[in-house]
Design a protein around this motif. Structure first.
Motif, PDB file in Angstrom:
ATOM      1  N   PHE A 151       0.857  -1.179   0.000  1.00  0.00           N
ATOM      2  CA  PHE A 151       0.000   0.000   0.000  1.00  0.00           C
ATOM      3  C   PHE A 151       0.900   1.239   0.000  1.00  0.00           C
ATOM      4  O   PHE A 151       1.885   1.300   0.728  1.00  0.00           O
ATOM      5  N   GLY A 152       0.541   2.241  -0.789  1.00  0.00           N
ATOM      6  CA  GLY A 152       1.419   3.377  -1.042  1.00  0.00           C
ATOM      7  C   GLY A 152       1.439   4.420   0.044  1.00  0.00           C
ATOM      8  O   GLY A 152       1.265   5.613  -0.238  1.00  0.00           O
ATOM      9  N   CYS A 153       1.666   4.017   1.300  1.00  0.00           N
ATOM     10  CA  CYS A 153       1.715   4.954   2.422  1.00  0.00           C
ATOM     11  C   CYS A 153       3.157   5.325   2.753  1.00  0.00           C
ATOM     12  O   CYS A 153       4.075   4.525   2.556  1.00  0.00           O
ATOM     13  N   GLY A 154       3.341   6.521   3.280  1.00  0.00           N
ATOM     14  CA  GLY A 154       4.645   6.917   3.789  1.00  0.00           C
ATOM     15  C   GLY A 154       5.748   6.773   2.766  1.00  0.00           C
ATOM     16  O   GLY A 154       5.666   7.269   1.630  1.00  0.00           O
ATOM     17  N   SER A 155       6.792   6.042   3.130  1.00  0.00           N
ATOM     18  CA  SER A 155       7.993   5.906   2.305  1.00  0.00           C
ATOM     19  C   SER A 155       7.836   4.918   1.162  1.00  0.00           C
ATOM     20  O   SER A 155       8.711   4.844   0.298  1.00  0.00           O
ATOM     21  N   VAL A 156       6.754   4.147   1.146  1.00  0.00           N
ATOM     22  CA  VAL A 156       6.649   3.017   0.219  1.00  0.00           C
ATOM     23  C   VAL A 156       6.932   3.397  -1.238  1.00  0.00           C
ATOM     24  O   VAL A 156       7.704   2.715  -1.920  1.00  0.00           O
ATOM     25  N   PRO A 157       6.352   4.494  -1.772  1.00  0.00           N
ATOM     26  CA  PRO A 157       6.660   4.829  -3.166  1.00  0.00           C
ATOM     27  C   PRO A 157       8.121   5.184  -3.417  1.00  0.00           C
ATOM     28  O   PRO A 157       8.578   5.135  -4.560  1.00  0.00           O
ATOM     29  N   GLU A 158       8.870   5.558  -2.358  1.00  0.00           N
ATOM     30  CA  GLU A 158      10.297   5.831  -2.517  1.00  0.00           C
ATOM     31  C   GLU A 158      11.114   4.538  -2.585  1.00  0.00           C
ATOM     32  O   GLU A 158      12.198   4.514  -3.181  1.00  0.00           O
ATOM     33  N   VAL A 159      10.613   3.481  -1.964  1.00  0.00           N
ATOM     34  CA  VAL A 159      11.360   2.233  -1.853  1.00  0.00           C
ATOM     35  C   VAL A 159      11.049   1.290  -3.014  1.00  0.00           C
ATOM     36  O   VAL A 159      11.951   0.670  -3.581  1.00  0.00           O
ATOM     37  N   ILE A 160       9.779   1.180  -3.365  1.00  0.00           N
ATOM     38  CA  ILE A 160       9.353   0.233  -4.395  1.00  0.00           C
ATOM     39  C   ILE A 160       9.365   0.902  -5.768  1.00  0.00           C
ATOM     40  O   ILE A 160       8.742   1.948  -5.962  1.00  0.00           O
ATOM     41  N   ASP A 161      10.056   0.287  -6.708  1.00  0.00           N
ATOM     42  CA  ASP A 161       9.973   0.693  -8.113  1.00  0.00           C
ATOM     43  C   ASP A 161       8.782  -0.036  -8.721  1.00  0.00           C
ATOM     44  O   ASP A 161       8.852  -1.238  -9.002  1.00  0.00           O
ATOM     45  N   ASN A 162       7.683   0.696  -8.908  1.00  0.00           N
ATOM     46  CA  ASN A 162       6.426   0.072  -9.308  1.00  0.00           C
ATOM     47  C   ASN A 162       6.577  -0.665 -10.637  1.00  0.00           C
ATOM     48  O   ASN A 162       7.062  -0.104 -11.619  1.00  0.00           O
ATOM     49  N   GLY A 163       6.191  -1.939 -10.614  1.00  0.00           N
ATOM     50  CA  GLY A 163       6.284  -2.759 -11.808  1.00  0.00           C
ATOM     51  C   GLY A 163       7.631  -3.433 -11.980  1.00  0.00           C
ATOM     52  O   GLY A 163       7.798  -4.231 -12.906  1.00  0.00           O
ATOM     53  N   ILE A 164       8.593  -3.116 -11.121  1.00  0.00           N
ATOM     54  CA  ILE A 164       9.922  -3.731 -11.206  1.00  0.00           C
ATOM     55  C   ILE A 164      10.210  -4.552  -9.945  1.00  0.00           C
ATOM     56  O   ILE A 164      10.421  -5.764 -10.011  1.00  0.00           O
ATOM     57  N   SER A 165      10.247  -3.880  -8.788  1.00  0.00           N
ATOM     58  CA  SER A 165      10.488  -4.600  -7.541  1.00  0.00           C
ATOM     59  C   SER A 165       9.206  -4.913  -6.790  1.00  0.00           C
ATOM     60  O   SER A 165       9.247  -5.607  -5.767  1.00  0.00           O
ATOM     61  N   GLY A 166       8.092  -4.424  -7.276  1.00  0.00           N
ATOM     62  CA  GLY A 166       6.822  -4.688  -6.621  1.00  0.00           C
ATOM     63  C   GLY A 166       5.690  -3.934  -7.276  1.00  0.00           C
ATOM     64  O   GLY A 166       5.864  -3.293  -8.317  1.00  0.00           O
ATOM     65  N   ILE A 167       4.530  -3.987  -6.628  1.00  0.00           N
ATOM     66  CA  ILE A 167       3.317  -3.342  -7.125  1.00  0.00           C
ATOM     67  C   ILE A 167       2.762  -2.446  -6.033  1.00  0.00           C
ATOM     68  O   ILE A 167       2.596  -2.883  -4.886  1.00  0.00           O
ATOM     69  N   LEU A 168       2.478  -1.190  -6.358  1.00  0.00           N
ATOM     70  CA  LEU A 168       1.864  -0.255  -5.425  1.00  0.00           C
ATOM     71  C   LEU A 168       0.347  -0.294  -5.605  1.00  0.00           C
ATOM     72  O   LEU A 168      -0.156  -0.212  -6.731  1.00  0.00           O
ATOM     73  N   VAL A 169      -0.385  -0.403  -4.486  1.00  0.00           N
ATOM     74  CA  VAL A 169      -1.845  -0.505  -4.540  1.00  0.00           C
ATOM     75  C   VAL A 169      -2.453   0.410  -3.477  1.00  0.00           C
ATOM     76  O   VAL A 169      -1.759   0.907  -2.584  1.00  0.00           O
ATOM     77  N   ASP A 170      -3.789   0.591  -3.590  1.00  0.00           N
ATOM     78  CA  ASP A 170      -4.500   1.469  -2.659  1.00  0.00           C
ATOM     79  C   ASP A 170      -5.612   0.779  -1.895  1.00  0.00           C
ATOM     80  O   ASP A 170      -6.250   1.410  -1.044  1.00  0.00           O
ATOM     81  N   SER A 171      -5.893  -0.490  -2.195  1.00  0.00           N
ATOM     82  CA  SER A 171      -6.999  -1.174  -1.532  1.00  0.00           C
ATOM     83  C   SER A 171      -6.764  -2.675  -1.540  1.00  0.00           C
ATOM     84  O   SER A 171      -5.925  -3.190  -2.302  1.00  0.00           O
TER      85      SER A 171
END
Length: 364
Positions: A277-297
């Motif tokens: 889930f894209g809270c806090g630092s998560v979007p800085e750590v995860i490269d979306n589609g490469i090292s993981g998937i960012l979601v909201d629900s």
């Protein structure tokens, strides 16, 4: 450089089980020693290090049943540091805020890494009263609630490159949850996601006393009602490599402003993608589609499990090696140390124990 690392006393360095801050202090300390620095670690006496260890409690306070109050032990450690501060070029604190009044006279050669959340209302007046203490954040998002302070940089956490082996072909057909059982970590979401996609879920987590009621009233009944959910409890470093490496994906369904999220890069080191889930630092750590998937629900997470399982695990590992090694973390900190106004050392090129030179600029 002569560097003091000051760790919390609640856990050993490294911790026997759960303990993110102490784990990072260990990785940083050992890498600084490997780079040729003279490092002294102030920590509990059961810590294990190549640095010079100053024992400030016989064993980690959380593991000592005789300890009722941590504060007196922490104050004794601070007095030891006060008496010996002149011995070090740099003093690096990892103990939040208790030391701030103590270091006024030598703050210009200290740095304090803030490892926790900073959005709590009681913190703002405190940091406003100490705007000149050099600070380091562990993500850019962590800084958002703070008043104007002396930020010296953001340093993302790092792991030793060989700590958690890469697993290209995981043996387990399961999703993993690793961390603490607490409302902000949202293990309930992890159970819901696994149930929606019909996959097994393994939960390896610590239950603090403050979270026992949450476990007993919310999570334990969910675990018992879902036959494919297995609660393992706390695990050590050896068990972690197997647990994360053989998972199809790590679920990181947090519901709070996570300052960093160490488990995400631990999974990445194993090649295991992260659904977060894209809270806090998560979007800085995860490269979306490469090292993981960012979601909201929960629904979006469940819909993306199949995509996450198809991500190239070699690219997940490559993202870790590029951004989140202990060597990179230590180099970032050394650069900050050398630019502190009270540090006057012009250092020679740093070399690792294998003789390889590191490309660091010496700063007077």
């Amino acid at each position: 450089m002569k560097i003091a690392q000051i760790a919390p006393l609640a856990e050993s360095v490294p911790p026997k089980l759960y303990g993110g801050t102490e784990r990072i202090v260990s990785y940083l300390t050992e890498e600084l020693v490997a780079q040729g620095h003279e490092v002294t670690l102030f920590a509990s006496g059961d810590s294990v290090t190549q640095a010079t260890l100053v024992s400030c409690a016989d064993v980690a306070l959380r593991l000592n049943p005789a300890v009722r109050d941590h504060l007196p032990h922490q104050v004794v450690m601070l007095e030891e540091i006060r008496q010996r501060a002149h011995e070090f070029d740099v003093l690096h604190f990892h103990i939040d805020l208790l030391h701030f009044p103590l270091i006024r006279d030598f703050a210009d050669r200290t740095v304090t890494t803030l490892h926790g959340r900073l959005d709590l209302p009681d913190l703002k007046p405190f940091y406003a009263a100490f705007p000149d203490i050099p600070l380091v954040s562990i993500s850019n998002d962590q800084r958002r609630p703070m008043p104007p302070v002396d930020w010296r940089g953001t340093v993302y956490h790092g792991l030793p490159a060989d700590l958690l082996p890469f697993t290209e072909n995981p043996r387990g057909n399961y999703l993993a949850f690793l961390g603490r059982i607490s409302p902000e970590k949202r293990p309930d979401r992890a159970i819901q996601i696994a149930a929606k996609v019909g996959m097994s879920l393994k939960i390896a987590a610590k239950i603090d006393n403050v979270d026992k009621a949450y476990w007993e009233t919310v999570i334990e009944p969910m675990v018992k009602s879902h036959p494919h959910v297995e609660f393992i409890g706390e695990i050590d470093e050896r068990e972690k490599a197997d647990f994360l490496g053989n998972a199809g994906a790590l679920l990181f369904p947090i519901d709070w402003p996570e300052p960093f999220g160490l488990v995400m890069i631990e999974a990445m080191a194993c090649g295991t993608p992260v659904i977060a889930f894209g809270c806090g630092s998560v979007p800085e750590v995860i490269d979306n589609g490469i090292s993981g998937i960012l979601v909201d629900s929960v629904t979006e997470a469940a819909e993306n499990v199949e995509w996450a399982l198809r991500l190239d695990r070699r690219k997940v590992r490559a993202a870790f090696e590029k951004r989140f090694t202990a060597q990179r973390m230590a180099c970032d900190y050394v650069d900050i140390y050398r630019n502190l106004p009270g540090v006057r050392i012009k250092a020679a090129p740093i070399r690792r124990s294998n003789g390889q030179a590191l490309d660091l600029q010496a700063v007077a």
